[in-house]
Design a protein around this motif. Structure first.
Motif, PDB file in Angstrom:
ATOM      1  N   MET A 160      -5.294  13.700   4.833  1.00  0.00           N
ATOM      2  CA  MET A 160      -4.756  14.144   6.120  1.00  0.00           C
ATOM      3  C   MET A 160      -5.608  13.646   7.273  1.00  0.00           C
ATOM      4  SD  MET A 160      -1.919  15.641   5.611  1.00  0.00           S
ATOM      5  CE  MET A 160      -1.740  16.027   7.347  1.00  0.00           C
ATOM      6  N   LEU A 161      -6.907  13.515   7.075  1.00  0.00           N
ATOM      7  CA  LEU A 161      -7.769  12.961   8.123  1.00  0.00           C
ATOM      8  C   LEU A 161      -7.269  11.581   8.545  1.00  0.00           C
ATOM      9  CD1 LEU A 161     -10.659  12.849   9.650  1.00  0.00           C
ATOM     10  CD2 LEU A 161     -11.327  11.485   7.687  1.00  0.00           C
ATOM     11  N   HIS A 162      -6.995  10.726   7.566  1.00  0.00           N
ATOM     12  CA  HIS A 162      -6.557   9.372   7.895  1.00  0.00           C
ATOM     13  C   HIS A 162      -5.144   9.360   8.471  1.00  0.00           C
ATOM     14  CE1 HIS A 162     -10.025   7.150   6.368  1.00  0.00           C
ATOM     15  NE2 HIS A 162     -10.087   8.052   5.403  1.00  0.00           N
TER      16      HIS A 162
ATOM     17  N   GLY B  67       0.416   5.502  12.607  1.00  0.00           N
ATOM     18  CA  GLY B  67       1.274   4.522  11.947  1.00  0.00           C
ATOM     19  C   GLY B  67       1.376   4.789  10.458  1.00  0.00           C
ATOM     20  N   LEU B  68       0.251   5.133   9.824  1.00  0.00           N
ATOM     21  CA  LEU B  68       0.271   5.487   8.405  1.00  0.00           C
ATOM     22  C   LEU B  68       1.130   6.724   8.171  1.00  0.00           C
ATOM     23  CD1 LEU B  68      -3.482   5.091   7.279  1.00  0.00           C
ATOM     24  CD2 LEU B  68      -1.594   3.486   6.936  1.00  0.00           C
TER      25      LEU B  68
ATOM     26  N   THR C 148       6.324   5.682  -3.709  1.00  0.00           N
ATOM     27  CA  THR C 148       5.260   4.716  -3.982  1.00  0.00           C
ATOM     28  C   THR C 148       4.200   4.686  -2.884  1.00  0.00           C
ATOM     29  OG1 THR C 148       6.626   2.975  -3.000  1.00  0.00           O
ATOM     30  CG2 THR C 148       6.755   3.262  -5.389  1.00  0.00           C
ATOM     31  N   TYR C 149       4.622   4.875  -1.636  1.00  0.00           N
ATOM     32  CA  TYR C 149       3.626   4.854  -0.559  1.00  0.00           C
ATOM     33  C   TYR C 149       2.764   6.116  -0.595  1.00  0.00           C
ATOM     34  CZ  TYR C 149       1.415   3.668   3.841  1.00  0.00           C
ATOM     35  OH  TYR C 149       0.485   3.341   4.806  1.00  0.00           O
ATOM     36  N   LEU C 150       3.368   7.248  -0.924  1.00  0.00           N
ATOM     37  CA  LEU C 150       2.598   8.480  -1.099  1.00  0.00           C
ATOM     38  C   LEU C 150       1.529   8.277  -2.164  1.00  0.00           C
ATOM     39  CD1 LEU C 150       2.109  11.548  -0.714  1.00  0.00           C
ATOM     40  CD2 LEU C 150       3.916  11.938  -2.407  1.00  0.00           C
ATOM     41  N   GLU C 151       1.902   7.664  -3.272  1.00  0.00           N
ATOM     42  CA  GLU C 151       0.930   7.405  -4.330  1.00  0.00           C
ATOM     43  C   GLU C 151      -0.161   6.454  -3.857  1.00  0.00           C
ATOM     44  OE1 GLU C 151       0.754   5.889  -8.976  1.00  0.00           O
ATOM     45  OE2 GLU C 151       2.651   6.497  -8.080  1.00  0.00           O
ATOM     46  N   ALA C 152       0.220   5.460  -3.054  1.00  0.00           N
ATOM     47  CA  ALA C 152      -0.769   4.522  -2.537  1.00  0.00           C
ATOM     48  C   ALA C 152      -1.753   5.226  -1.602  1.00  0.00           C
ATOM     49  CB  ALA C 152      -0.074   3.372  -1.804  1.00  0.00           C
ATOM     50  N   VAL C 153      -1.264   6.135  -0.768  1.00  0.00           N
ATOM     51  CA  VAL C 153      -2.143   6.901   0.124  1.00  0.00           C
ATOM     52  C   VAL C 153      -3.147   7.715  -0.687  1.00  0.00           C
ATOM     53  CG1 VAL C 153      -2.211   8.837   1.760  1.00  0.00           C
ATOM     54  CG2 VAL C 153      -0.534   7.000   2.064  1.00  0.00           C
TER      55      VAL C 153
ATOM     56  N   GLY D  82     -14.718  -0.709   3.128  1.00  0.00           N
ATOM     57  CA  GLY D  82     -14.866   0.398   4.063  1.00  0.00           C
ATOM     58  C   GLY D  82     -13.605   0.731   4.837  1.00  0.00           C
ATOM     59  N   GLU D  83     -12.594  -0.101   4.703  1.00  0.00           N
ATOM     60  CA  GLU D  83     -11.336   0.098   5.429  1.00  0.00           C
ATOM     61  C   GLU D  83     -10.369   0.930   4.601  1.00  0.00           C
ATOM     62  OE1 GLU D  83      -7.647  -2.616   7.230  1.00  0.00           O
ATOM     63  OE2 GLU D  83      -9.552  -3.553   6.628  1.00  0.00           O
ATOM     64  N   PHE D  84      -9.694   1.884   5.257  1.00  0.00           N
ATOM     65  CA  PHE D  84      -8.679   2.706   4.586  1.00  0.00           C
ATOM     66  C   PHE D  84      -7.345   1.992   4.720  1.00  0.00           C
ATOM     67  CE2 PHE D  84      -5.551   6.076   4.111  1.00  0.00           C
ATOM     68  CZ  PHE D  84      -6.072   6.836   3.084  1.00  0.00           C
ATOM     69  N   ARG D  85      -6.848   1.429   3.606  1.00  0.00           N
ATOM     70  CA  ARG D  85      -5.628   0.632   3.640  1.00  0.00           C
ATOM     71  C   ARG D  85      -4.802   0.890   2.386  1.00  0.00           C
ATOM     72  NH1 ARG D  85      -7.759  -4.200   3.822  1.00  0.00           N
ATOM     73  NH2 ARG D  85      -7.059  -4.997   1.810  1.00  0.00           N
ATOM     74  N   PRO D  86      -3.899   1.858   2.422  1.00  0.00           N
ATOM     75  CA  PRO D  86      -3.079   2.173   1.232  1.00  0.00           C
ATOM     76  C   PRO D  86      -2.285   0.989   0.716  1.00  0.00           C
ATOM     77  CG  PRO D  86      -2.844   3.889   2.908  1.00  0.00           C
ATOM     78  CD  PRO D  86      -3.596   2.757   3.550  1.00  0.00           C
TER      79      PRO D  86
END
Length: 505
Positions: free
Chosen positions: A321-323, A329-330, A357-362, A416-420
């Protein structure tokens, strides 16, 4: 007399020299332990670590650069072999899983709460562990049982959504961690005892189990048992806390036993039918090495389910949830997937979240970027063995530092980048979170000692995130942006818990 004094002095110097060599040399030599920092007599590296006044993980990162991917630390009387390399971790936990599947000796305080290591997490590799784990898997996480208990999650998530809406209207914002902990804890209490209890009762149990986790974290006598008599107060506090734990959970056990023995139908308190609660299986369990279990063992076994499942899942939801709050956009991309699947107001079923699938990627990216723990629970070899060209003696503490795997730029691009999206197309595609094929990320451990309920934990995370994002838009609190600073409790949590403003969709 002078000659005797010289003899004593000479003997003492020789003794001290040999003692120093024994404690300060960790690499090579007759033991062929992995290399490591020179230590002091008697205490090894223990006080060197304490005097640095930094968290252990920062020291491990530096020592890895100096001594390589596997090194030894002599922490008082405890020998610790620390493994940080993904290939060696995979070799130890998966390829040679049975050899490294045991646990080292426990501290006296931990033994108070585990009733002599009668727990899935702490039991040594052998018949007792096999019996406890097989029973847990059969009674909690088979597809049939997960489906049978789906109504518990539906009830808890509905309460969760009502509660955060109420908190938002009263305070203007929502604290994510405390609400998620309460919801997940309520699910696990119901799974364990078949009972719905009051929110006040859930909070009481949650608080006690949090205190248990904190008091069983490593303390000085764990490394220097000779000092144990000086820490009587800590042992007395542990026994008092154990008494509180028993007083909170034994009444639930007794009520459930009476319900089962009387053959009753579900009622206002005991909502699960006979045979559907974890404790029901423990009533009839008789491990060959221990015989029938009692209230002490029941409390220990149910507590580990509640503690392990609550902290890791709630922590993951908070970091995710922080991200989503920081990157709208995410959040919008996830929201679109949810409404494409179930609509703006449709009920989100458990089979629905498995298609997202995007939920799983997150969630996978959250596990990678913010693993629940930087170390796995301590392992031990069942016999003297070899790893990475060094000897690993039986019984020493083998510590797998898995956070480095997720930070390693040789494994992950821009770690270091958050990228699902990396799990949809990129270096995360087909990554196995169980570590069976390769150790690229191990949020649940790997091999024989992998968390047996990891699938259940992921399901809880998916349901909470999907429902929270479907119902509300999550925004930063004005003039109070989220703080990504970590702190280290049982899990790696946010130092300042995440608060967010929510707007109905």
């Amino acid at each position: 007399m002078e000659l005797l004094d010289l003899f004593i002095i000479g003997f003492t110097l020789i003794f001290l020299r040999l003692w120093w060599r024994h404690w300060s040399t960790t690499g090579g030599g007759p033991k062929n332990l992995p290399p490591g920092p020179p230590g002091w007599p008697l205490v090894g590296n223990l006080f060197q670590i304490i005097f640095q006044r930094r968290h252990f993980i920062f020291i491990v990162r530096e020592l890895r650069k100096l001594y390589g991917p596997v090194f030894t630390m002599q922490m008082g009387q405890r020998t610790m072999v620390i493994v940080t390399d993904s290939r060696l971790i995979h070799e130890a936990l998966v390829q040679r899983g049975p050899v490294f599947a045991s646990r080292p000796p426990d501290s006296p305080i931990r033994l108070v709460f585990s009733v002599g290591k009668c727990a899935i997490n702490s039991a040594e590799y052998g018949p007792l562990w096999r019996t406890l784990r097989k029973n847990f898997v059969t009674e909690i996480i088979t597809p049939t049982r997960v489906k049978q208990c789906g109504w518990i999650r539906k009830w808890a998530v509905e309460n969760h959504m009502k509660r955060i809406k109420c908190h938002a209207s009263e305070t203007g914002s929502v604290e994510v961690m405390s609400n998620c902990r309460l919801t997940i804890c309520s699910i696990l209490i119901c799974l364990c005892f078949g009972a719905k209890i009051s929110e006040q009762g859930i909070k009481k149990i949650e608080s006690i189990l949090k205190d248990v986790m904190m008091i069983t974290s490593p303390q000085l006598p764990d490394f220097l048992p000779i000092l144990t008599p000086l820490f009587r107060r800590q042992m007395e506090e542990a026994k008092a806390l154990r008494k509180k734990q028993l007083e909170a959970l034994v009444p639930l056990i007794k009520n459930r036993r009476a319900f089962v023995e009387n053959g009753e139908n579900p009622n206002q308190e005991m909502v699960s039918p006979i045979g559907a609660a974890y404790i029901d299986s423990l009533f009839r369990l008789e491990p060959a090495t221990r015989g029938p279990l009692g209230d002490e063992e029941y409390v220990t076994l149910c507590s580990e389910v509640i503690s392990a499942g609550t902290d890791t899942s709630a922590t993951t939801v908070e970091w995710a949830m922080l991200h989503l709050v920081m990157d709208q956009g995410l959040q919008e991309k996830l929201y679109q997937e949810i409404i494409d699947c179930v609509g703006m107001n449709g009920d989100i079923k458990e089979e629905d979240v498995e298609k997202m699938t995007y939920l799983e990627a997150v969630i996978k990216e959250t596990f990678r970027r913010h693993p629940p723990s930087h170390f796995l629970l301590s392992h031990a070899a069942i016999k003297d063995t070899e790893l990475g060209g060094y000897t690993i003696p039986a019984g020493v503490h083998v510590e797998f530092y898995t956070a480095w795997i997720t930070e390693n730029p040789d494994i992950w691009s821009d770690p270091g980048e958050f990228r699902p999206e990396r799990f949809l197309e990129g270096d995360g595609v087909d990554v196995d979170v169980t570590g069976t094929r390769a150790a690229k990320m191990l949020p649940f451990g790997a091999g024989r000692r992998i968390c047996p309920a990891w699938n259940l934990g992921v399901l809880h995370i998916k349901l909470l995130l999907a429902n929270m994002v479907q119902a509300f838009k999550w925004l930063p609190v004005p003039d109070s942006p989220p703080d990504m600073t970590e702190t280290f409790a049982f899990t790696v949590v946010m130092k300042n818990p995440l608060k967010a403003v929510i707007l109905p969709r």
